[in-house]
Design a protein around this motif. Structure first.
Motif, PDB file in Angstrom:
ATOM      1  N   ALA A  21      47.478  -9.189 -28.115  1.00 53.17           N
ATOM      2  CA  ALA A  21      45.840  -9.446 -27.896  1.00 53.17           C
ATOM      3  C   ALA A  21      45.857 -11.119 -28.738  1.00 53.17           C
ATOM      4  N   THR A  58      40.906 -11.892 -18.065  1.00 51.83           N
ATOM      5  CA  THR A  58      41.460 -10.776 -17.911  1.00 51.83           C
ATOM      6  C   THR A  58      41.245  -9.887 -18.581  1.00 51.83           C
ATOM      7  N   THR A  59      40.528  -9.781 -19.371  1.00 53.13           N
ATOM      8  CA  THR A  59      39.890  -9.105 -20.049  1.00 53.13           C
ATOM      9  C   THR A  59      38.096  -8.956 -19.882  1.00 53.13           C
ATOM     10  N   TYR A  95      51.670 -12.033 -22.717  1.00 54.61           N
ATOM     11  CA  TYR A  95      50.185 -11.685 -22.744  1.00 54.61           C
ATOM     12  C   TYR A  95      49.829 -10.787 -21.921  1.00 54.61           C
ATOM     13  N   GLN A 140      43.064 -14.985 -21.976  1.00 55.33           N
ATOM     14  CA  GLN A 140      42.863 -13.488 -22.143  1.00 55.33           C
ATOM     15  C   GLN A 140      41.654 -12.937 -21.450  1.00 55.33           C
TER      16      GLN A 140
END
Length: 85
Positions: free
Chosen positions: A3, A83-84, A52, A80
């Motif tokens: 994360a 993508t999240t 990652y 990140q």
């Protein structure tokens, strides 16, 4: 996939010889300082992708994203969030 990126992760990705860890700060240029060459940068990119869980596009492999540990950390955080988020 992990994360959060921490600066030490970058050092794990590349077999860098650092005689004095204090010399390598979050804002030290990995390329200009000689810690990472083009092959080493490829290792960093592959490590980040594996660790990652995202893909780094060719156009993203720029000094603005990957030249220093702090830039790498910011780049990973940005990837990140895409993508999240």
């Amino acid at each position: 996939a992990r994360a959060l990126v921490v600066p030490q992760d970058v050092l794990v990705a590349v077999p860098v010889e650092v005689s004095d860890p204090a010399d390598l700060t979050d804002d030290t240029s990995l390329i200009d300082s000689g810690y990472v060459d083009s092959t080493g940068m490829l290792s960093v990119i592959l490590f980040l992708e594996d660790e990652y869980g995202f893909h780094i596009e060719d156009q993203e492999t720029t000094p603005e994203n990957l030249e220093t540990i702090s830039r790498i950390a910011a780049f990973v955080a940005m990837k990140q969030s895409l993508t999240t988020g």
